[in-house]
Motif scaffolding. Structure first.
Motif, short mmCIF file in Angstrom:
data_model
loop_
_atom_site.label_atom_id
_atom_site.label_comp_id
_atom_site.label_asym_id
_atom_site.label_seq_id
_atom_site.Cartn_x
_atom_site.Cartn_y
_atom_site.Cartn_z
N VAL A 35 0.87 -1.18 0.00
CA VAL A 35 0.00 0.00 0.00
C VAL A 35 0.90 1.22 0.00
CG1 VAL A 35 -1.81 1.27 1.20
CG2 VAL A 35 -1.78 -1.23 1.29
N LYS A 43 -2.88 6.70 2.87
CA LYS A 43 -2.46 5.30 3.04
C LYS A 43 -2.87 4.74 4.39
CE LYS A 43 1.78 6.60 2.27
NZ LYS A 43 1.54 7.98 1.80
N ILE A 47 -5.60 1.56 5.05
CA ILE A 47 -5.26 0.30 5.72
C ILE A 47 -6.12 0.12 6.97
CG2 ILE A 47 -3.43 -0.98 6.90
CD1 ILE A 47 -1.43 0.43 5.06
N ILE A 132 0.02 -6.94 4.93
CA ILE A 132 -0.14 -5.59 4.38
C ILE A 132 1.13 -4.80 4.69
CG2 ILE A 132 -1.53 -3.50 4.44
CD1 ILE A 132 -3.86 -5.22 5.45
N ASP A 134 2.92 -1.24 4.34
CA ASP A 134 2.66 0.19 4.16
C ASP A 134 4.00 0.91 4.01
OD1 ASP A 134 1.61 2.78 4.28
OD2 ASP A 134 1.68 2.81 6.47
N GLN A 280 -0.44 -4.72 -5.40
CA GLN A 280 -0.08 -3.35 -5.04
C GLN A 280 -1.26 -2.42 -5.28
OE1 GLN A 280 3.15 -1.88 -3.99
NE2 GLN A 280 1.65 -0.28 -3.54
N ILE A 281 -1.50 -1.53 -4.32
CA ILE A 281 -2.43 -0.42 -4.53
C ILE A 281 -1.66 0.88 -4.38
CG2 ILE A 281 -3.22 -0.48 -2.10
CD1 ILE A 281 -5.93 0.63 -3.14
#
Length: 498
Positions: A35, A43, A47, A132, A134, A280-281
């Motif tokens: 993310v 971000k 999340i 996840i 970040d 991936q975002i």
């Protein structure tokens, strides 16, 4: 540039890690979801809302496995990587729900593991582990530095700093640069001054008034524990792209520290984190670019193209996984869709798609799936219709952040207001028909912006709103409203829950 021995060693290490990860997948199916996004794209909020919705039972009608009841439960698991800070989910939820404030922006990498127990359509029980990751988007924009020499990076940085709104922001740095002799003897104080002025220039570019996006090296604005180290104490010099630095010169010292930055910062991030991602975002605050003007929008477009160039895209096959890790799904998300009426959400999507269209075509050709969505991970507004004369305007209602100003009125963070956000253009191509250095943006001639107050006193900027006041329905934590967060989830992990 031909690969050298260290590059070949790095490739071998990546392939070995990919082999280990692939073996783990056979016994413990895992998706490593990256993310990222540039500063203030949301971000942390994304999340937090994603995890909260899965843990607490959010409303996700488009997320098929969740909507049909095939997800039995989701639970947090211990942090998987001992050397990576844990994402502070619990404190972020408190900040959003209890304090009605937005959590602090991402300044370093963090990670959280979520385990999802689900049932396949055939009735078999399965478990998926979602890791996840970040990380700041500014770090992603550092990856192209691995393929550039110091001379090439200097030439690109100087050319960029002499264009559009960047030029006056770089005045102090340029003035100092003119006093430097790259071939002269290395001087620590001159280097410190140059690095400081260069960093001030990058920081000014990032200010919301200008909202520039191409700002490598990313760690100059987020130094962390490396603040003051030689690896973060260098700056571009006006040197020939094909030249070589004399021994003991200022040029040689700058080039050595630039290479140290790649060795200490960029390569470890790529090897230990980025190269291991499956999905991936990329979160994009396009509205901030609209506020700042045409140059910011063009700069954002260039940054997104650079981001896509970083990904090793392609389908995750057995053979490909053994040789090289690949990201096989990328989602670009235009955040803060709740600042617009729903009639403009598809238009916001279309604008973002236009911004990444060329790079998306290249990625799709390589086999990766790429999508674009306009979303609000936490919806801070609701929609109403507001009367103005004989018109019924589609408007939004929310509580502006303390300090926000519209039409000369300052808000204290406690008053709800109704605003008409205007309409985005129906044809996004017009936004990109004006050169980046143009003084006007004809493509936005139909974009009305925020219209708070009378029509002849409209303030053409978007307000920023506080998180919504939530009603506790008897649960431990109330439901967080969103826009299209479920669509993002369906694209990112829906196929892994079948």
């Amino acid at each position: 540039m031909a690969p050298n021995f260290s590059d070949l060693v790095e490739e071998a290490r990546l392939s070995l890690q990919a082999l280990v990860d692939y073996g783990d997948q056979l016994f413990n199916p895992t998706v490593r979801l990256g993310v990222t996004g540039l500063s203030r794209a949301g971000k942390t909020v994304f999340i937090t809302a994603l995890i909260h919705g899965l843990l607490r039972g959010g409303r996700f009608p488009v997320f098929e496995a969740f909507a049909t009841g095939r997800i039995a439960r989701a639970r947090l698991a211990p942090q998987p990587d001992d050397a990576v800070p844990r994402f502070a989910y619990e404190s972020h939820v408190r900040t959003l729900v209890e304090e009605r404030q937005w959590p602090h922006s991402t300044v370093d990498i963090s990670e959280l593991r979520l385990v999802i127990d689900y049932q396949r359509p055939n009735g078999a029980d399965r478990t998926l582990t979602l890791d996840i990751v970040d990380y700041p988007g500014e770090w992603l924009l550092d990856l192209p530095l691995l393929a550039k020499s110091y001379q090439e990076w200097s030439a690109e940085s100087l050319k960029l700093s002499r264009q559009g709104p960047r030029l006056p922001l770089a005045a102090a740095w340029h003035a100092h640069l003119a006093t430097l002799d790259p071939r002269g003897r290395a001087d620590e104080q001159e280097t410190l001054t140059a690095a400081g002025l260069f960093t001030d220039y990058l920081r000014a570019c990032r200010d919301e008034r200008f909202a520039m996006s191409l700002l490598p090296p990313g760690r100059f604005l987020m130094p962390g524990g490396l603040a003051g180290s030689p690896a973060l104490t260098f700056a571009p010099l006006d040197v020939p792209a094909d030249g070589s630095a004399p021994d003991g010169s200022l040029w040689a010292m700058m080039a050595r520290r630039y290479e140290a930055y790649k060795d200490v910062v960029v390569r470890p991030f790529f090897r230990d984190h980025f190269a291991r991602l499956d999905r991936q975002i990329v979160l994009v605050d396009a509205l901030a670019a609209f506020n700042a003007g045409p140059e910011a929008l063009h700069d954002l477009q260039a940054a997104l193209a650079g981001i896509l160039d970083c990904f090793r895209v392609g389908r995750r096959t057995f053979f490909a996984s053994l040789l090289r890790p690949r990201i096989d799904r990328i989602l670009f998300a235009a955040t803060k869709a709740d600042h617009l009426h729903h009639a403009s959400h598809d238009r916001l999507e279309a604008i973002l798609k236009r911004m990444v269209d060329r790079a998306v075509t290249q990625a799709a050709f390589a086999g990766a799936e790429v999508d674009v969505v306009a979303l609000a991970a936490v919806r801070a507004t609701r929609e109403v219709r507001m009367r103005r004369g004989h018109e019924q305007l589609p408007s939004i209602v929310g509580t502006p952040l303390a300090g926000e100003v519209a039409n000369g009125e300052a808000f204290d963070g406690s008053t709800e207001v109704a605003t008409f956000p205007g309409d985005l253009p129906t044809q996004p191509d017009g936004l990109f028909s004006v050169p980046a250095d143009s003084g006007s943006f004809k493509g936005l001639s139909h974009f009305k912006g925020l219209s708070h107050g009378s029509a002849d006193q409209a303030d053409y900027r978007f307000l920023r709103f506080r998180p919504p006041q939530l009603d506790n329905d008897g649960g431990d934590t109330p439901y967080l409203p969103h826009i299209r967060l479920d669509r993002a989830l369906q694209f990112l992990i829906g196929d892994r829950l079948t």
